[in-house]
Design a protein around this motif. Structure first.
Motif, PDB file in Angstrom:
ATOM      1  N   LEU A 556     164.169  52.471  39.389  1.00  0.00           N
ATOM      2  CA  LEU A 556     164.579  53.763  38.860  1.00  0.00           C
ATOM      3  C   LEU A 556     164.044  53.913  37.447  1.00  0.00           C
ATOM      4  CD1 LEU A 556     168.320  53.773  40.016  1.00  0.00           C
ATOM      5  CD2 LEU A 556     166.406  54.915  41.114  1.00  0.00           C
ATOM      6  N   ASP A 557     163.326  55.030  37.197  1.00  0.00           N
ATOM      7  CA  ASP A 557     162.849  55.236  35.830  1.00  0.00           C
ATOM      8  C   ASP A 557     164.012  55.698  34.962  1.00  0.00           C
ATOM      9  OD1 ASP A 557     163.297  57.891  36.391  1.00  0.00           O
ATOM     10  OD2 ASP A 557     161.199  58.336  36.813  1.00  0.00           O
ATOM     11  N   TRP A 558     163.741  55.812  33.669  1.00  0.00           N
ATOM     12  CA  TRP A 558     164.825  56.117  32.743  1.00  0.00           C
ATOM     13  C   TRP A 558     165.416  57.505  32.968  1.00  0.00           C
ATOM     14  CZ3 TRP A 558     168.552  54.415  30.271  1.00  0.00           C
ATOM     15  CH2 TRP A 558     169.234  55.191  29.330  1.00  0.00           C
ATOM     16  N   LYS A 559     164.598  58.458  33.333  1.00  0.00           N
ATOM     17  CA  LYS A 559     165.102  59.808  33.539  1.00  0.00           C
ATOM     18  C   LYS A 559     166.136  59.835  34.653  1.00  0.00           C
ATOM     19  CE  LYS A 559     163.601  64.569  34.382  1.00  0.00           C
ATOM     20  NZ  LYS A 559     162.438  65.475  34.639  1.00  0.00           N
ATOM     21  N   LYS A 560     165.842  59.131  35.760  1.00  0.00           N
ATOM     22  CA  LYS A 560     166.790  59.116  36.874  1.00  0.00           C
ATOM     23  C   LYS A 560     168.071  58.362  36.483  1.00  0.00           C
ATOM     24  CE  LYS A 560     163.286  59.463  40.488  1.00  0.00           C
ATOM     25  NZ  LYS A 560     162.630  58.790  41.648  1.00  0.00           N
ATOM     26  N   ARG A 561     167.901  57.299  35.731  1.00  0.00           N
ATOM     27  CA  ARG A 561     169.088  56.536  35.318  1.00  0.00           C
ATOM     28  C   ARG A 561     169.986  57.373  34.406  1.00  0.00           C
ATOM     29  NH1 ARG A 561     167.344  50.169  34.583  1.00  0.00           N
ATOM     30  NH2 ARG A 561     165.596  50.209  36.024  1.00  0.00           N
ATOM     31  N   PHE A 562     169.373  58.097  33.483  1.00  0.00           N
ATOM     32  CA  PHE A 562     170.166  58.918  32.570  1.00  0.00           C
ATOM     33  C   PHE A 562     170.869  60.042  33.315  1.00  0.00           C
ATOM     34  CE2 PHE A 562     170.743  62.222  29.285  1.00  0.00           C
ATOM     35  CZ  PHE A 562     171.464  61.487  28.352  1.00  0.00           C
ATOM     36  N   GLY A 643     171.173  44.407  15.312  1.00  0.00           N
ATOM     37  CA  GLY A 643     170.333  45.566  15.017  1.00  0.00           C
ATOM     38  C   GLY A 643     169.193  45.764  15.986  1.00  0.00           C
ATOM     39  N   VAL A 644     169.241  45.115  17.139  1.00  0.00           N
ATOM     40  CA  VAL A 644     168.156  45.240  18.128  1.00  0.00           C
ATOM     41  C   VAL A 644     168.747  45.634  19.477  1.00  0.00           C
ATOM     42  CG1 VAL A 644     166.505  43.713  17.009  1.00  0.00           C
ATOM     43  CG2 VAL A 644     168.313  42.743  18.448  1.00  0.00           C
ATOM     44  N   PRO A 645     169.478  46.735  19.580  1.00  0.00           N
ATOM     45  CA  PRO A 645     170.140  47.094  20.842  1.00  0.00           C
ATOM     46  C   PRO A 645     169.163  47.388  21.963  1.00  0.00           C
ATOM     47  CG  PRO A 645     170.264  48.918  19.292  1.00  0.00           C
ATOM     48  CD  PRO A 645     169.716  47.762  18.521  1.00  0.00           C
ATOM     49  N   LEU A 646     167.934  47.813  21.620  1.00  0.00           N
ATOM     50  CA  LEU A 646     166.984  48.174  22.675  1.00  0.00           C
ATOM     51  C   LEU A 646     166.520  46.970  23.481  1.00  0.00           C
ATOM     52  CD1 LEU A 646     164.798  50.903  20.909  1.00  0.00           C
ATOM     53  CD2 LEU A 646     166.677  51.211  22.517  1.00  0.00           C
ATOM     54  N   GLN A 647     166.784  45.764  22.967  1.00  0.00           N
ATOM     55  CA  GLN A 647     166.425  44.579  23.750  1.00  0.00           C
ATOM     56  C   GLN A 647     167.280  44.444  25.008  1.00  0.00           C
ATOM     57  OE1 GLN A 647     166.222  40.925  21.554  1.00  0.00           O
ATOM     58  NE2 GLN A 647     164.949  41.800  19.913  1.00  0.00           N
ATOM     59  N   LEU A 648     168.356  45.225  25.102  1.00  0.00           N
ATOM     60  CA  LEU A 648     169.192  45.212  26.301  1.00  0.00           C
ATOM     61  C   LEU A 648     168.526  45.954  27.460  1.00  0.00           C
ATOM     62  CD1 LEU A 648     172.047  44.512  27.457  1.00  0.00           C
ATOM     63  CD2 LEU A 648     172.753  46.794  26.737  1.00  0.00           C
ATOM     64  N   MET A 649     167.570  46.828  27.151  1.00  0.00           N
ATOM     65  CA  MET A 649     166.943  47.698  28.145  1.00  0.00           C
ATOM     66  C   MET A 649     166.220  46.886  29.210  1.00  0.00           C
ATOM     67  SD  MET A 649     164.017  50.520  27.328  1.00  0.00           S
ATOM     68  CE  MET A 649     162.916  49.161  26.922  1.00  0.00           C
ATOM     69  N   ASP A 650     166.208  47.431  30.433  1.00  0.00           N
ATOM     70  CA  ASP A 650     165.515  46.810  31.557  1.00  0.00           C
ATOM     71  C   ASP A 650     164.034  46.699  31.218  1.00  0.00           C
ATOM     72  OD1 ASP A 650     164.457  46.009  33.962  1.00  0.00           O
ATOM     73  OD2 ASP A 650     165.690  47.362  35.169  1.00  0.00           O
ATOM     74  N   SER A 651     163.461  45.488  31.337  1.00  0.00           N
ATOM     75  CA  SER A 651     162.059  45.253  30.965  1.00  0.00           C
ATOM     76  C   SER A 651     161.083  46.019  31.848  1.00  0.00           C
ATOM     77  CB  SER A 651     161.758  43.751  31.029  1.00  0.00           C
ATOM     78  OG  SER A 651     161.966  43.274  32.356  1.00  0.00           O
ATOM     79  N   LEU A 652     161.518  46.416  33.061  1.00  0.00           N
ATOM     80  CA  LEU A 652     160.622  47.145  33.971  1.00  0.00           C
ATOM     81  C   LEU A 652     160.385  48.579  33.520  1.00  0.00           C
ATOM     82  CD1 LEU A 652     161.861  45.922  37.463  1.00  0.00           C
ATOM     83  CD2 LEU A 652     159.850  45.185  36.195  1.00  0.00           C
ATOM     84  N   LEU A 653     161.227  49.088  32.586  1.00  0.00           N
ATOM     85  CA  LEU A 653     161.056  50.468  32.132  1.00  0.00           C
ATOM     86  C   LEU A 653     159.813  50.624  31.260  1.00  0.00           C
ATOM     87  CD1 LEU A 653     164.761  51.425  31.309  1.00  0.00           C
ATOM     88  CD2 LEU A 653     163.357  52.259  33.191  1.00  0.00           C
ATOM     89  N   ASN A 654     159.348  49.533  30.666  1.00  0.00           N
ATOM     90  CA  ASN A 654     158.168  49.547  29.783  1.00  0.00           C
ATOM     91  C   ASN A 654     158.345  50.622  28.706  1.00  0.00           C
ATOM     92  OD1 ASN A 654     156.878  47.451  31.172  1.00  0.00           O
ATOM     93  ND2 ASN A 654     156.125  48.886  32.720  1.00  0.00           N
ATOM     94  N   ASP A 655     157.408  51.557  28.622  1.00  0.00           N
ATOM     95  CA  ASP A 655     157.488  52.588  27.581  1.00  0.00           C
ATOM     96  C   ASP A 655     157.977  53.927  28.121  1.00  0.00           C
ATOM     97  OD1 ASP A 655     156.551  50.798  25.716  1.00  0.00           O
ATOM     98  OD2 ASP A 655     154.447  51.302  26.109  1.00  0.00           O
ATOM     99  N   SER A 656     158.356  53.960  29.385  1.00  0.00           N
ATOM    100  CA  SER A 656     158.746  55.233  30.015  1.00  0.00           C
ATOM    101  C   SER A 656     160.219  55.528  29.758  1.00  0.00           C
ATOM    102  CB  SER A 656     158.469  55.182  31.512  1.00  0.00           C
ATOM    103  OG  SER A 656     159.234  54.157  32.105  1.00  0.00           O
ATOM    104  N   PHE A 657     160.573  55.687  28.484  1.00  0.00           N
ATOM    105  CA  PHE A 657     161.958  55.988  28.155  1.00  0.00           C
ATOM    106  C   PHE A 657     162.025  56.640  26.788  1.00  0.00           C
ATOM    107  CE2 PHE A 657     161.036  51.851  26.420  1.00  0.00           C
ATOM    108  CZ  PHE A 657     161.606  51.866  25.161  1.00  0.00           C
ATOM    109  N   ASP A 658     163.148  57.252  26.537  1.00  0.00           N
ATOM    110  CA  ASP A 658     163.425  57.855  25.242  1.00  0.00           C
ATOM    111  C   ASP A 658     164.293  56.874  24.460  1.00  0.00           C
ATOM    112  OD1 ASP A 658     164.308  59.249  23.046  1.00  0.00           O
ATOM    113  OD2 ASP A 658     164.690  61.110  24.121  1.00  0.00           O
ATOM    114  N   PRO A 659     163.767  56.210  23.412  1.00  0.00           N
ATOM    115  CA  PRO A 659     164.542  55.200  22.667  1.00  0.00           C
ATOM    116  C   PRO A 659     165.881  55.750  22.165  1.00  0.00           C
ATOM    117  CG  PRO A 659     162.243  55.170  21.987  1.00  0.00           C
ATOM    118  CD  PRO A 659     162.399  56.376  22.850  1.00  0.00           C
ATOM    119  N   ASN A 660     165.903  56.989  21.724  1.00  0.00           N
ATOM    120  CA  ASN A 660     167.159  57.530  21.200  1.00  0.00           C
ATOM    121  C   ASN A 660     168.212  57.669  22.295  1.00  0.00           C
ATOM    122  OD1 ASN A 660     166.196  57.748  18.568  1.00  0.00           O
ATOM    123  ND2 ASN A 660     165.280  59.771  18.951  1.00  0.00           N
ATOM    124  N   GLU A 661     167.745  58.134  23.505  1.00  0.00           N
ATOM    125  CA  GLU A 661     168.692  58.256  24.609  1.00  0.00           C
ATOM    126  C   GLU A 661     169.232  56.889  25.030  1.00  0.00           C
ATOM    127  OE1 GLU A 661     167.461  62.307  27.052  1.00  0.00           O
ATOM    128  OE2 GLU A 661     166.795  60.360  27.791  1.00  0.00           O
TER     129      GLU A 661
END
Length: 735
Positions: A556-562, A643-661
Motif C-alpha cells: 500500500l502506498d502512502w496515499k492509500k494508507r493515509f 528527533g527522527v520520527p520518520l525512521q518509523l516509516m515503512d522502508s518500502l514507501l521509499n520517497d513516495s510519501f509526504d513527510p509532513n503527513e
C-alpha cells in the motif's frame, strides 16, 4: 596415767554438754524456738494442733544414725514427712541438738564438732523465731518492730519424699529454685534415692525420673483446680513461679509419698497415684515412657511381683553395696538373663540379693519366707498374640483401603458435579451471548448469528480444499452460505483463549469499524468452544497481508494508507457507544487491561496503535531485542525523543510519501496512546488534526506500556505475533 586423765576430762566435758543442753532446751508443749533455745534428742517440738512434731529420730534401730525429722502423729503412726539431714547423718545420737542461736542461725550440732547449717542470715539478727505450723511446715521468721513477720527459711521449700498440702512442685522463676520430691534410698534409709517427682510447667504435667532418666508422665493436667486419684490439686503459673500443689478440703490431710520403688501413693486413700515401678524402659502403659529396647531374654508382660519364698542359699548371689537401692537391684536383675528375683541385702533397704535358678527347683513359695521380687513370665500364648496382631493389622489395612475408596468416590462425584455445573453455566452463557448478539445484530444491516450446522455445510466440514489461508488466530475457509453468497469463514484457534465476553466485545468493535473501503462482517457463529467469524468474500488480500505479509510486492502506498487512517477516524467520530471493549492484546488500553474500565478514550488508544502499525508496516508486538523486549509503541516513542520520527516509516514507501503527513500521523498516534485517558484527544479532534496540521498543539508524553531499554536492534522473530483487530480490517477490491 595421762590416758586416765584424758578419759576423765572427756567424761566431764560430755556430762557438762548434756547439762547445758538440758537446761536451755525447750518445753515439749511449746511449738516455737526463740533465739538461744535448743531442741535435744529427748525433746520434741509439736504444732499447736499436735498433728506434727519435729524431733531427732533413729529410723533403723540396728544402725546408730540419727536424723532431724518432722513426723505425722496421725493414723500413720509417726510417719516421717520431712528430713533435715538426709546425707549428713549424725553418728552420736545422744549429743545431737537443734539450735537457734542469738545471731539468727538455725543449725544442728553434736559433740563430734560438725555443724549442719539449715539457715544462716547474711545479717545477724536476734529477733527471729522458728515455729512448727499446723500444716507441718517448720518456718524460721524474722520479727519486725511493727508486729509483722517475714519468712527467712521454711522446710516446705526443701521437701523430701512426701508432698503435703501447701507444698509446691515446680520452679521459682526469680531464684531458679526447684521444688521436687526425691525418694529414700531404702525403706529405712532416708538418703537420696533413685526417683524424683517433678512438675513440668511447659507441658503442664507431673513427671517421674529415675536417676535423671524420664520414666513416667501424667499427661497434661487441667488448668487451675482439678482432681487426680481422689486428690484435689491446683496449678499456678505466673511470672514469679510455676507450680503444682495438692489441696485438702477436710481435717484429715491428704499426702503423697514417693516410695523407693518409684511408686507414688496417696497415704489418705492408700491408692496409687503413679506406678513408675512398672516402667521397664520399653513399655508405654499408664504413663510409662520408653527409654530402651526390650532385652532379648525378656518378653512383653514380664514383671516383678513381691512374693514370700523359701529358697536354698546356693541359688543366691549378693551385692553388698550401700549405694544401691531397691530400684537399682531391679534394674540389674532385669538386664541379667540368669536373674529370676531380687531383694534388699541390708535391713535399711540397700544392697542386693539376687536369685538364680533354671526352674523353681529349690524354691518354695509360702507365707513366712523371705520377701523377694520374683520375675513372673508372661503366660500369654505367643501364637495367639501373633494372630491378634495379624488380625489388627489386617483390619487396619482394610479400613484404610475402604477410606481411600470412599475418598476417591467422593472426589469423583464432586468433580462430576462441578463439571456438570460448569457445563450448565457455559451453556447458559452461550445462549445468553447468542441471544444478545441476535438482538444487537437486528440493528446492523445484514448481520446475523449463523448455526454451526450451516457453517459445516458451507465449508464442507472445514475441508482442506476450501482453506484460503492461515491467519494469526486461526484458518480462513471459503464457504457458500445457504443464501448462495460466497463468504470468508474465519475459524478462531482454540489456543487464542478468548472467552465469550471478549469475543462478544470484539464483535461489537468490528461492527463499529465497518467502513465502505473495508471488507464487511456478515455475522458470527458460537458453538461450544468454537468462535467463528463470517466475512464478505473478497478476491483480494487483507490489509494485514498487505502491511505485514511475507510477500509484500503489492504494498500500500502512502496515499492509500493515509486514506484508510482518515476513513476509520471519520466512522469513529460519530460513535457514542462506549460498551464495546477491545479484547485483543496489543490494542487494549491500560485502564481496561489493569482495572477493567472502558470509555470512548479506550477506542482512541486502540486507534493510535493502529495508526503506528499502518505507518510502519509492523505489528505492535513484532519487535524483540536480545537484551530487552520492546513493542512498536516503545520504538516509536524512542525515535520521537531522538528527533527522527520518520525512521518509523515503512522502508518500502521509499520517497513516495509526504513527510509532513507521516510525521503528523506519528504525532497523532503518540497522542492517542498516552497513559492517562484524560490526556488523549477525542475522535473529532483527531479528524481535525489529520486534515489541519495547525490543529496539533500538544506534545506527546511518555506512552502506556513503554519500558526503557539499553540497546535496540531492529529485528523480528521468525514467527511474528498476529493480532485480531488488524486482521479483520481488510482492503477492498479498489486497492
Amino acid at each position: 596415767m595421762v590416758c586416765s586423765k584424758q578419759s576423765h576430762l572427756l567424761l566431764v566435758f560430755k556430762y557438762s554438754w548434756l547439762w547445758w543442753v538440758t537446761c536451755i532446751s525447750v518445753n515439749a508443749a511449746n511449738h516455737t524456738l526463740k533465739p538461744g533455745d535448743t531442741l535435744n534428742t529427748t525433746d520434741e517440738l509439736c504444732s499447736e494442733n499436735s498433728k506434727y512434731c519435729i524431733k531427732f529420730y533413729q529410723m533403723n534401730p540396728g544402725v546408730n544414725y540419727t536424723f532431724l525429722t518432722i513426723n505425722d502423729n496421725g493414723k500413720d503412726n509417726a510417719a516421717v514427712v520431712w528430713v533435715a539431714n538426709r546425707d549428713q547423718r549424725i553418728v552420736d545420737k545422744d549429743s545431737a541438738v537443734l539450735v537457734l542461736d542469738k545471731s539468727g542461725v538455725l543449725k544442728i550440732e553434736s559433740n563430734n564438732g560438725v555443724s549442719i547449717i539449715l539457715y544462716s542470715s547474711p545479717q545477724p539478727s536476734n529477733n527471729t523465731v522458728a515455729s512448727l505450723m499446723n500444716t507441718g511446715n517448720f518456718v524460721l521468721q524474722q520479727l519486725h518492730p511493727n508486729g509483722t513477720k517475714s519468712v527467712l527459711w521454711q522446710s516446705f521449700d526443701y521437701p523430701t519424699d512426701t508432698l503435703l498440702p501447701g507444698m509446691k512442685l515446680g520452679v521459682n522463676h526469680k531464684t531458679s529454685h526447684n521444688w521436687s520430691l526425691v525418694s529414700w534410698l531404702g525403706l529405712l534409709n532416708a538418703r537420696f534415692g533413685a526417683f524424683s517427682l517433678e512438675w513440668e510447667p511447659i507441658t503442664r504435667e507431673l513427671i517421674i525420673k529415675r536417676r535423671g532418666q524420664l520414666c513416667w508422665k501424667s499427661g497434661e493436667l487441667r488448668d487451675n483446680d482439678g482432681s487426680m486419684h481422689n486428690t484435689q490439686y491446683k496449678i499456678v503459673s505466673n511470672e514469679n513461679e510455676s507450680y503444682f500443689e495438692i489441696t485438702s478440703s477436710n481435717d484429715e490431710l491428704t499426702k503423697w509419698v514417693l516410695l523407693e520403688t518409684g511408686q507414688v501413693i496417696n497415704r489418705k486413700g492408700d491408692d496409687n497415684v503413679a506406678r513408675a515401678d512398672m516402667c521397664y524402659g520399653f513399655n508405654t502403659d499408664e504413663g510409662c515412657q520408653k527409654w530402651e529396647e526390650l532385652p532379648s531374654c525378656r518378653n512383653r508382660g514380664d514383671a516383678f511381683e513381691a512374693r514370700e519364698v523359701y529358697v536354698n542359699s546356693n541359688l543366691k548371689t549378693y551385692l553388698a553395696n550401700t549405694t544401691y537401692g531397691t530400684s537399682d537391684c531391679r534394674d540389674i536383675c532385669w538386664k541379667n538373663c540368669s536373674c529370676d528375683g531380687y531383694t534388699r541385702y541390708y535391713t535399711g533397704g540397700t544392697g542386693c540379693v539376687f536369685l538364680h535358678w533354671n526352674s523353681t527347683d529349690g524354691a518354695n513359695f509360702a507365707s513366712g519366707g523371705e520377701m523377694f521380687y520374683i520375675l513372673v513370665k508372661n503366660t500369654y500364648h505367643k501364637g495367639t498374640n501373633k494372630w491378634i496382631w495379624i488380625t489388627i493389622v489386617a483390619i487396619v489395612v482394610l479400613l484404610v483401603i475402604c477410606a481411600f475408596i470412599l475418598i476417591l468416590t467422593f472426589k469423583k462425584r464432586k468433580h462430576m458435579f462441578q463439571d456438570k455445573k460448569r457445563k450448565e453455566l457455559k451453556t447458559r452463557m452461550l445462549d445468553s451471548t447468542i441471544k444478545y448478539l441476535e438482538d444487537e445484530f437486528k440493528n446492523k444491516q445484514d448481520l446475523k448469528v449463523f448455526k454451526y450446522t450451516s457453517i459445516l455445510s458451507a465449508t464442507n466440514d472445514f475441508s482442506p480444499e476450501n482453506l484460503l489461508g492461515q491467519g494469526g488466530f486461526g484458518p480462513v475457509y471459503k464457504g457458500i452460505l445457504p443464501s448462495g453468497q460466497e463468504a470468508a469463514i474465519k475459524r478462531l484457534s482454540k489456543t487464542s483463549r478468548q472467552g465469550i465476553v471478549e469475543f462478544k466485545n470484539e464483535l461489537m468493535l468490528i461492527c463499529e469499524l465497518q467502513h465502505t473501503n473495508l471488507v464487511q462482517l456478515l455475522g458470527c457463529c458460537i458453538h461450544e468452544d468454537e468462535r467463528i467469524l463470517i466475512y464478505e468474500y473478497m478476491p483480494n488480500k487483507s490489509l494485514d497481508l498487505y502491511l505485514f505479509g511475507c510477500s509484500r510486492t503489492k504494498f500500500l502506498d502512502w496515499k492509500k494508507r493515509f486514506n484508510i487512517i482518515e476513513g476509520i477516524a471519520q466512522e469513529q467520530q460519530s460513535t457514542t457507544n462506549t460498551s464495546r471493549i477491545v479484547g485483543t492484546y496489543g490494542y487494549m488500553s491500560p485502564e481496561y487491561a489493569m482495572e477493567g474500565i472502558f470509555s470512548i478514550k479506550s477506542d482512541v488508544y486502540s486507534f493510535g496503535v493502529l495508526i503506528l502499525e499502518i505507518v510502519s508496516g509492523r505489528r505492535n508486538t513484532s519487535f524483540y531485542d536480545v537484551n530487552h523486549p520492546i513493542n512498536l509503541i516503545g520504538y516509536a516513542w524512542e525515535l520521537w525523543n531522538q528527533g527522527v520520527p520518520l525512521q518509523l516509516m515503512d522502508s518500502l514507501l521509499n520517497d513516495s510519501f509526504d513527510p509532513n503527513e507521516v510525521k503528523r500521523c506519528i504525532h497523532i498516534g503518540l497522542l492517542c496512546i498516552e497513559q492517562s485517558a484524560d490526556d488523549r484527544p477525542t475522535m473529532s479532534h483527531i479528524v481535525s488534526m489529520l486534515t489541519n496540521e495547525s490543529a496539533i498543539v500538544a506534545l506527546p508524553q511518555r506512552p502506556a506500556f513503554y519500558v526503557e531499554r539499553k540497546k535496540f536492534e531492529w529485528e523480528t522473530t521468525s514467527k511474528e505475533f498476529r493480532t485480531t483487530t488488524t486482521e479483520e480490517i481488510t482492503a477492498s477490491s479498489e486497492i
